[in-house]
Motif scaffolding. Structure first.
Motif, short mmCIF file in Angstrom:
data_model
loop_
_atom_site.label_atom_id
_atom_site.label_comp_id
_atom_site.label_asym_id
_atom_site.label_seq_id
_atom_site.Cartn_x
_atom_site.Cartn_y
_atom_site.Cartn_z
N ASP A 133 0.85 -1.20 0.00
CA ASP A 133 0.00 0.00 0.00
C ASP A 133 0.89 1.24 0.00
OD1 ASP A 133 -1.79 2.03 0.39
OD2 ASP A 133 -2.76 1.15 2.15
N ALA A 134 0.96 1.91 -1.14
CA ALA A 134 1.86 3.06 -1.28
C ALA A 134 1.48 4.20 -0.35
CB ALA A 134 1.86 3.54 -2.73
N SER A 135 0.23 4.28 0.07
CA SER A 135 -0.20 5.38 0.94
C SER A 135 0.42 5.28 2.33
CB SER A 135 -1.73 5.39 1.06
OG SER A 135 -2.21 4.25 1.76
N LYS A 136 1.00 4.13 2.68
CA LYS A 136 1.62 3.95 4.00
C LYS A 136 3.02 4.53 4.07
CE LYS A 136 -1.86 1.40 5.49
NZ LYS A 136 -2.80 1.92 6.50
N TYR A 137 3.59 4.94 2.93
CA TYR A 137 4.98 5.38 2.88
C TYR A 137 5.08 6.87 2.59
CZ TYR A 137 5.88 0.35 2.20
OH TYR A 137 5.92 -1.01 2.33
N ASP A 138 6.11 7.51 3.15
CA ASP A 138 6.43 8.88 2.77
C ASP A 138 6.90 8.89 1.32
OD1 ASP A 138 5.80 9.79 5.28
OD2 ASP A 138 7.88 9.72 6.01
N SER A 139 6.85 10.05 0.70
CA SER A 139 7.22 10.16 -0.72
C SER A 139 8.66 9.73 -0.96
CB SER A 139 7.01 11.60 -1.21
OG SER A 139 7.77 12.51 -0.44
N ALA A 140 9.55 9.96 0.03
CA ALA A 140 10.95 9.60 -0.15
C ALA A 140 11.18 8.09 -0.06
CB ALA A 140 11.82 10.31 0.89
N ASN A 141 10.21 7.35 0.46
CA ASN A 141 10.36 5.92 0.69
C ASN A 141 9.58 5.07 -0.30
OD1 ASN A 141 10.91 7.25 3.47
ND2 ASN A 141 11.71 5.17 3.71
N LYS A 142 9.30 5.63 -1.47
CA LYS A 142 8.60 4.85 -2.48
C LYS A 142 8.89 5.40 -3.86
CE LYS A 142 4.40 7.62 -1.79
NZ LYS A 142 2.99 7.61 -1.33
N ALA A 143 8.73 4.54 -4.84
CA ALA A 143 8.91 4.94 -6.24
C ALA A 143 8.05 4.04 -7.10
CB ALA A 143 10.37 4.84 -6.65
N THR A 144 7.29 4.64 -8.00
CA THR A 144 6.52 3.88 -8.98
C THR A 144 7.29 3.90 -10.29
OG1 THR A 144 4.41 4.48 -7.94
CG2 THR A 144 4.34 3.70 -10.22
N LEU A 145 7.74 2.73 -10.72
CA LEU A 145 8.59 2.64 -11.89
C LEU A 145 7.74 2.58 -13.17
CD1 LEU A 145 11.28 0.11 -10.62
CD2 LEU A 145 11.10 2.57 -10.24
N THR A 146 8.25 3.17 -14.22
CA THR A 146 7.54 3.18 -15.50
C THR A 146 8.53 2.97 -16.64
OG1 THR A 146 7.77 5.60 -15.66
CG2 THR A 146 5.73 4.74 -14.67
N THR A 147 8.04 2.42 -17.71
CA THR A 147 8.76 2.22 -18.98
C THR A 147 10.22 1.85 -18.77
OG1 THR A 147 9.16 4.62 -19.16
CG2 THR A 147 7.17 3.75 -20.19
N ASP A 148 11.15 2.76 -19.14
CA ASP A 148 12.56 2.38 -19.14
C ASP A 148 13.20 2.35 -17.76
OD1 ASP A 148 12.51 5.08 -18.74
OD2 ASP A 148 14.02 5.59 -20.26
N THR A 149 12.43 2.66 -16.69
CA THR A 149 12.99 2.50 -15.34
C THR A 149 12.59 1.16 -14.72
OG1 THR A 149 11.10 3.58 -14.26
CG2 THR A 149 12.93 4.99 -14.96
N GLN A 150 11.64 0.45 -15.35
CA GLN A 150 11.24 -0.86 -14.84
C GLN A 150 12.34 -1.87 -15.10
OE1 GLN A 150 7.39 -0.91 -16.92
NE2 GLN A 150 6.39 -1.00 -14.92
N SER A 302 9.31 4.07 7.58
CA SER A 302 10.57 4.71 7.21
C SER A 302 11.71 3.70 7.12
CB SER A 302 10.94 5.81 8.21
OG SER A 302 11.04 5.28 9.52
N ALA A 303 11.51 2.51 7.68
CA ALA A 303 12.51 1.43 7.57
C ALA A 303 12.27 0.57 6.34
CB ALA A 303 12.48 0.56 8.83
N GLY A 304 11.42 1.05 5.43
CA GLY A 304 11.14 0.30 4.21
C GLY A 304 11.16 1.21 2.99
N PHE A 305 11.28 0.60 1.83
CA PHE A 305 11.20 1.34 0.56
C PHE A 305 10.42 0.47 -0.41
CE2 PHE A 305 12.16 3.20 -3.46
CZ PHE A 305 12.51 4.52 -3.22
N LEU A 306 9.36 1.04 -0.98
CA LEU A 306 8.46 0.30 -1.86
C LEU A 306 8.73 0.68 -3.31
CD1 LEU A 306 5.94 -1.48 -2.47
CD2 LEU A 306 4.55 0.58 -2.05
N PHE A 307 9.04 -0.33 -4.13
CA PHE A 307 9.13 -0.16 -5.58
C PHE A 307 7.83 -0.68 -6.18
CE2 PHE A 307 13.61 -0.54 -4.32
CZ PHE A 307 14.19 0.53 -4.98
N LYS A 308 6.94 0.21 -6.59
CA LYS A 308 5.71 -0.21 -7.23
C LYS A 308 5.97 -0.46 -8.71
CE LYS A 308 2.02 -0.42 -5.94
NZ LYS A 308 1.28 -1.61 -5.40
N ALA A 309 5.31 -1.50 -9.24
CA ALA A 309 5.45 -1.83 -10.66
C ALA A 309 6.91 -1.92 -11.07
CB ALA A 309 4.71 -0.81 -11.53
#
Length: 312
Positions: A133-150, A302-309
């Protein structure tokens, strides 16, 4: 004489309860890593969390006759409330009669293990829903990957992405993350990514990287694949999807559950438990009720980092 509670009135089967507590479904393994179990003696309480104040330097020097400084670690944050779960394993008499002719078949224990598989999958799904659930993380602790970053795109750079995320966690918690969890398709992308393989070998015909090699490359204690799947009525679905989660997590006792860890599963002491089987005349079947009481909590996002997609 005080009236017995429901829990006190139940008669437990100690042997089958030991089977239930000792069993761990091999395909539902990520929840135990990201949200290690902490046994608690009550069904409700408050999650203990750590903040930056717990990592400040403290001068312990004391002049003669001066007061001794006092510190307190952690603080009570959001409340937790355990949820009760219950499922019965069925053993028809007809199967028991056939099993008696074959030595070594224990249908009661098998029924409890099958129930545990179902309950473990449910717990895995609840843990995945919370962690993804991306809403559980601060903006610095998550990233949604797209196209050439996946990470299934050859132009992406998963090594740099993961190393950068490790530093984000260390900068916020003072702890270096030790665990990376991956959906099955994400693991495949990492094992075959040309930039990852280039850091492991200079050969042109490099085989896919092993998990042990990836752990050494990213300097992590553990990389876990979310192999659990469930059927949504149409097709099988990966519980952990196409996401990746980097985290600092550590098993802890009840006294230590406020350490700066990503998450915990608060589980009622003595669970899971199996009650003594009972016989139902109508179905000609023995039933073995299995109960559990737990709640996964994201103690420190804050002890986690979420890579979505992480893959397309």
């Amino acid at each position: 004489m005080s009236q017995q509670t429901t829990g006190q009135a139940r008669v437990l089967d100690p042997i089958l309860s030991a089977v239930a507590r000792g069993y761990r479904s091999p395909k539902a393994a990520v929840a135990n890593v990201l949200f290690p179990i902490v046994t608690v003696g009550q069904r409700a309480g408050r999650i203990l969390s750590f903040g930056p104040d717990d990592f400040k330097l403290v001068s312990t020097a004391r002049a003669p006759g001066a007061n001794t400084k006092r510190i307190q670690f952690g603080y009570a944050s959001e409340p937790f409330s355990l949820v009760d779960y219950r499922l019965e394993g069925a053993v028809p008499v007809e199967l028991m009669e056939e099993a008696q002719a074959v030595p070594g078949i224990d249908l009661q224990s098998n029924a409890v293990r099958r129930v545990q598989n179902v309950m473990a999958l449910e717990r895995e799904k609840k843990a995945a829903d919370l962690a993804r659930d991306a809403s559980k993380y601060d903006s610095a602790n998550k990233a949604t990957l797209t196209t050439d970053t996946q990470w299934d795109d050859v132009d992406s750079d998963p090594f740099t992405a993961i190393i950068t995320a490790k530093e984000v966690i260390r900068g916020k918690t003072g702890e270096t993350p030790n665990v990376l969890t991956l959906g099955p398709k994400v693991l495949t992308a990492l094992r075959t990514h040309p930039k990852v393989l280039a850091r492991l070998s200079t050969a042109s015909d490099r085989p896919p990287a092993t998990i042990a090699q990836l752990q050494a490359l990213f300097e992590l204690q553990q990389i876990v694949t979310g192999e659990a799947v469930y059927h949504d009525g149409t097709a099988f679905v990966d519980v952990w999807g196409k996401d990746a989660i980097l985290a600092f997590t550590t098993p802890a006792s009840q006294q230590e559950m406020g350490s700066p860890s990503y998450g915990y599963t608060y589980q009622l002491q003595g669970r899971p438990s199996v009650e003594e089987g009972y016989f139902d005349d109508n179905t000609n079947t023995w039933y073995y009720p299995t109960t559990d009481a737990y709640q996964p909590v994201l103690a420190g996002a804050s002890a986690g980092f979420l890579f979505k997609a992480a893959v397309a």
